[in-house]
Scaffold this motif. Sequence first.
Motif, PDB file in Angstrom:
ATOM      1  N   LYS B 133      46.639  43.722  57.537  1.00 58.29           N
ATOM      2  CA  LYS B 133      46.935  43.703  59.558  1.00 58.29           C
ATOM      3  C   LYS B 133      48.332  44.046  60.111  1.00 58.29           C
ATOM      4  O   LYS B 133      48.320  42.945  59.283  1.00 58.29           O
ATOM      5  N   ASP B 177      45.206  48.866  58.340  1.00 56.77           N
ATOM      6  CA  ASP B 177      45.803  49.782  60.267  1.00 56.77           C
ATOM      7  C   ASP B 177      45.575  51.808  60.088  1.00 56.77           C
ATOM      8  O   ASP B 177      44.910  51.869  61.104  1.00 56.77           O
ATOM      9  N   ALA B 178      46.049  51.722  58.274  1.00 55.84           N
ATOM     10  CA  ALA B 178      45.777  52.895  58.114  1.00 55.84           C
ATOM     11  C   ALA B 178      44.059  53.480  57.599  1.00 55.84           C
ATOM     12  O   ALA B 178      44.310  54.598  58.322  1.00 55.84           O
ATOM     13  N   ASP B 179      43.638  52.250  57.874  1.00 51.39           N
ATOM     14  CA  ASP B 179      42.185  53.115  57.360  1.00 51.39           C
ATOM     15  C   ASP B 179      41.553  54.229  58.535  1.00 51.39           C
ATOM     16  O   ASP B 179      40.565  52.798  59.496  1.00 51.39           O
ATOM     17  N   GLY B 180      40.450  54.664  57.998  1.00 52.41           N
ATOM     18  CA  GLY B 180      39.953  55.603  58.931  1.00 52.41           C
ATOM     19  C   GLY B 180      40.968  56.704  60.131  1.00 52.41           C
ATOM     20  O   GLY B 180      40.453  56.893  60.653  1.00 52.41           O
ATOM     21  N   THR B 181      42.298  56.219  61.026  1.00 54.24           N
ATOM     22  CA  THR B 181      42.391  57.323  60.697  1.00 54.24           C
ATOM     23  C   THR B 181      43.059  58.393  59.960  1.00 54.24           C
ATOM     24  O   THR B 181      43.344  59.543  61.252  1.00 54.24           O
ATOM     25  N   LYS B 182      43.588  59.038  58.958  1.00 50.43           N
ATOM     26  CA  LYS B 182      43.701  59.656  58.394  1.00 50.43           C
ATOM     27  C   LYS B 182      44.478  60.621  58.468  1.00 50.43           C
ATOM     28  O   LYS B 182      45.222  61.469  58.694  1.00 50.43           O
ATOM     29  N   ASN B 183      45.662  59.769  59.035  1.00 49.56           N
ATOM     30  CA  ASN B 183      46.637  59.977  59.324  1.00 49.56           C
ATOM     31  C   ASN B 183      47.704  59.106  57.912  1.00 49.56           C
ATOM     32  O   ASN B 183      48.963  59.528  58.001  1.00 49.56           O
ATOM     33  N   ASP B 186      49.698  54.069  53.909  1.00 51.84           N
ATOM     34  CA  ASP B 186      51.008  52.751  54.539  1.00 51.84           C
ATOM     35  C   ASP B 186      51.788  52.801  53.457  1.00 51.84           C
ATOM     36  O   ASP B 186      51.653  51.804  52.929  1.00 51.84           O
ATOM     37  N   GLY B 206      43.406  55.740  55.358  1.00 52.74           N
ATOM     38  CA  GLY B 206      44.429  56.280  55.016  1.00 52.74           C
ATOM     39  C   GLY B 206      44.332  57.824  54.710  1.00 52.74           C
ATOM     40  O   GLY B 206      45.050  59.138  55.903  1.00 52.74           O
ATOM     41  N   GLY B 208      43.769  61.778  54.873  1.00 52.07           N
ATOM     42  CA  GLY B 208      42.898  62.703  55.802  1.00 52.07           C
ATOM     43  C   GLY B 208      43.405  64.160  55.305  1.00 52.07           C
ATOM     44  O   GLY B 208      42.780  65.180  55.115  1.00 52.07           O
TER      45      GLY B 208
END
Lengths: 207, 254
Positions: B133, B177-183, B186, B206, B208
């Motif tokens: 993180k 930070d990226a996990d689950g955002t589908k953005n 990193d 991350g 997505g």
Amino acid sequence: MTIIIIDYGAGNIANVMKAIASTGLSAKLSHDSSEILAADGVVLPGVGAYGAAMSALKERHLIGPLQAYAKSGKPLLGVCLGMQLLFERSTEFGETAGLGIIPGDVVTLPQQQGYKVPQMGWNQNQVRQLNPITSTLNDTYTYFVHSFYVQTAPKYIAATVDYGQIEIPSVVVNDSGNVIGAQFHPEKSGKDGLLVWQSFKEMVDDK
Amino acid sequence: MTLAKRIVPALDIKNGQVVKGVQFENLRSVGDPVTVAKAYEQAGADELVLLDITATLEERDTMMTIVNAISSVVFIPLTVGGGIRSTQDMTRLIKAGADKIFVNSAAVKQPELITKGAAIFGSQAIVGAIDVKWEPKSKFYQVYVAGGTQPTGLNAISWAKEMVALGAGELLVTSMDADGTKNGYDIDLYQQLTEVVSVPIIASGGAGKIEDFTALLTQTTVDAALAASVFHLGEIALPQLKQTLKQEGVAIRI
């Protein structure tokens, strides 16, 4: 038809057995020299260190029987370290004599910028010589995990993969064509790997 | 050509079932790990990561049974972890059919576990897993353990180097930070990591859309892209992903 997998404590035997079983072949683990000499096909598996593997074969009195079996003309398939053991020697931690079934040496994969050692992952085969094992392999990706590779004459190289500046022999073959080695793991190479076991079965059937 | 970049679906397994199930084309949700693993192999997965998210001993026996069943019908590399605390845990999983074992929290508490595992099974079989993180105030990537719930104070970039020095032959690095955002992955994290370690890196967290894989595999030198929900929910189909990556010039096994 009897296929023997050489039992000398190699680490990947269970997964090799599972892959062979999935192609409908029945294979038996053995370190009994008379069973090996009487077999219709033999598989020499292996992962780990060259010296330890040769010691394990020696302790079980398997070096002579394997050399004799190779001369019989019946199919023998070496996989990964089992393929490297077919050669004359390895330079891993000093020099270790191999089975000497195919001329050539096993040497360390050199460090090259951008290429990791061990080579671990899927690489693409280029077939140099057609034989029962390479017949399905051209352009296919198979799974490699190794830090050493074989240096031998072109006539013993049936397929290669590129790794940086090095052409790594991925399939090797002896003069009479009955002994074949695969540097990759056919038991971990998906459907193209299973075809290798299928081809080996056909080699055994044809004999 | 050289080594193909690996596309790696991950299955979280709890009580013998894939968590939340995997959506197949007919929109049926399937929880049986063997069925799911076989389907991913046939769709072109290059490797599978299996994470045991239960912790009790009986459930760990269930995991052995699952690994054995999957490795009997699925012939691609299997990387297994979750709750690994000893070399005995590693031995059991490798005997069951795992090719690689990943170690996360336990490696922070007892770093020698990595060294011992590598001595027994070889470095290529031991994967150092790190949950990371970004700490905006102190400006560093911090290592978290216990499923991402406990900060350790460790700098992730240094810990990555340390794990390799201890004997890890590969790293599986998840950006929390990226996990689950589908953005997207990193990218900065993996660029930093690949500069300091020379072992293969599996990037996680991350994904997505297809472009996220393309960005990761063209802008960094990581070896593998891991994803879970985009595959499980059927948002990205593996064959289409791999075709697109190949067209973009990424070395990919089709």
